[in-house]
Design an enzyme around this catalytic site. Structure first.
Site: not given
Ligand code: CAA
Length: 295
Positions: A117, A138, A150, A188
Site C-alpha cells: 500500500s 495495488h 494502482e 494512500n
C-alpha cells in the site's frame, strides 16, 4: 496464465479470487495451513454472494475454486509462475525477505508484483536481480468489488512489464491507473491523511464516531465514513502506511494520531480483530460504536 499469490489474508484471497474467476490458474501461498483454509473459505463465501445475486452460476463458482491450489512453501508455490503478486503484511523487512526468496525460486521470465500500500517498489526491486520485472500492483479492498488497480512503476521497471500488468488488470475487469513510486503513491497519500484527520477530530472531541462518519457519508457522498473505512483496512495497516508517509516524505503533517497508535498497541485493529472504532459480531451487519467511544 499461471499466477502465484503470496498471503491468504483479506487482500491475498481477494486477488486470488479475481484472477481465478477470470480463468487464470492460481497458487495461493501462506505460511500456515490454517491461513490457507481461512482464505479459501472467504473466497467461497464471496463467490456465493455473486451466485446469490445471479452474476455468477454455481458451475462458474465451482470452476473458479478448482483453479485455486495452495502451498505453504514459496519455492514449490512459484516454480511455474508467470506472475507473482505478493500480498503479505505491510512490513518492509518481511517484504524484502519474500522478494529475495521469489527471485531465487521464480522462473527467470516471471514478473514479481507487490500489492504494497505504500512501501517503495524501487527498494523492494533492489533486493532482486530482476528490478526491471518488479512492479506495484495495488488492489483495493474489497478486491472483488473495487475497480481500481494502482500500477506503480519502480525506478527500473520496464515499459514491457508495465504494459503487461496494465493489460492483465484490464483483462480481469479492473481499471489500471499508472503512477510513480513515491511514499504512499497516490491512493494512500490522499486517503490516509483523511483517515488520520478523522481520528484526530475524534481524539480532540470535536465529534463522536457516528457523527464523524455520518458527516462524511451524507455530506461528501462517501460510501462509508473514514473511521469505518479505517476498520475495514485494518488500523495496524493504516498506522504502517502513515509511518511510511511520515518517514518517506519527511513532513510532520503525516504523523499518526496518538489515538491510532494507542489502539494498535491495545490490539484494536478494526474488523479483523472484532473491534476498532466499531464493535463487530460475526454474521451481523449492524454498525455498533465500540464501547470505548460510546457516550
Ligand atoms: N466480495 C465480493 N462481493 C462483495 C464483497 C466482497 N468481499 N463485499 C461486498 N460485496 C458486494 C456485495 O455483494 C454487493 O453487490 P451488489 O451491489 O451487486 O448487490 C456490493 O458489493 C455492495 O455490498 P453491500 O450491499 O454488502 O454493502 P455496501 O453497499 O455498503 O458496499 C462496500 C460495501 C462496497 C465495501 C462500500 O461500502 C464501499 O465501497 N466502501 C468503501 C471501500 C473503499 O474505500 N475501499 C478502499 C479501501 S483502501 C484500500 O483498500 C487500499 C489500501 O492500501 C489501504
Amino acid at each position: 496464465m499461471q499466477i502465484s499469490v503470496i498471503g491468504a489474508g483479506q487482500m491475498g484471497n481477494g486477488i486470488a479470487h479475481v484472477f481465478a474467476q477470470s480463468g487464470h490458474g492460481v497458487t495461493l501461498i501462506d505460511v500456515s495451513e490454517a491461513g490457507l483454509d481461512k482464505g479459501l473459505a472467504t473466497i467461497a463465501k464471496n463467490l456465493d454472494r455473486q451466485v446469490t445475486k445471479g452474476s455468477l452460476t454455481a458451475d462458474q463458482k465451482a470452476e473458479t475454486l478448482a483453479r485455486v491450489t495452495t502451498s505453504t512453501e514459496i519455492a514449490a508455490g512459484v516454480k511455474n509462475a508467470e506472475l507473482v503478486v505478493e500480498a503479505a503484511t505491510e512490513n518492509v523487512d518481511l517484504k524484502l525477505k519474500i522478494f529475495k526468496d521469489l527471485d531465487l525460486h521464480a522462473p527467470a521470465a516471471c514478473i514479481l508484483a507487490t500489492n504494497t500500500s505504500s512501501i517503495s517498489i524501487t527498494r523492494i526491486a533492489a533486493v532482486t536481480k530482476r528490478p526491471g520485472q518488479v512492479i506495484g500492483m495495488h488492489f483495493m479492498n474489497p478486491v472483488p468489488v473495487m475497480k481500481l488497480v494502482e500500477v506503480i512503476r519502480g525506478y527500473d521497471t520496464t515499459d514491457a512489464v508495465t504494459k503487461a500488468v496494465a493489460d492483465l488488470s484490464a483483462s480481469i475487469g479492473k481499471v489500471p491507473v499508472l503512477v510513480n513510486d513515491y511514499a504512499g503513491f497516490v491512493a494512500n497519500r490522499i486517503l490516509m491523511p483523511m483517515i488520520n484527520e478523522a481520528i484526530e477530530t475524534l481524539f480532540q472531541g470535536v465529534g463522536g464516531v457516528a457523527e464523524i462518519d455520518t458527516i462524511m457519508k451524507l455530506g461528501m457522498a462517501h460510501p462509508m465514513g473514514p473511521l469505518q473505512l479505517a476498520d475495514l483496512v485494518g488500523l495496524d495497516t493504516c498506522l504502517a502506511i502513515l509511518r511510511v508517509l511520515h518517514e518517506g516524505l519527511g513532513n510532520p503533517k503525516y504523523a499518526p494520531c496518538p489515538l491510532l497508535v494507542q489502539m494498535v498497541a491495545a490490539g484494536k485493529l478494526g474488523m479483523k480483530s472484532g473491534e476498532g472504532f466499531y464493535a463487530y459480531t460475526a454474521g451481523s451487519k449492524d454498525l455498533i460504536v465500540a464501547p470505548a467511544f460510546r457516550k
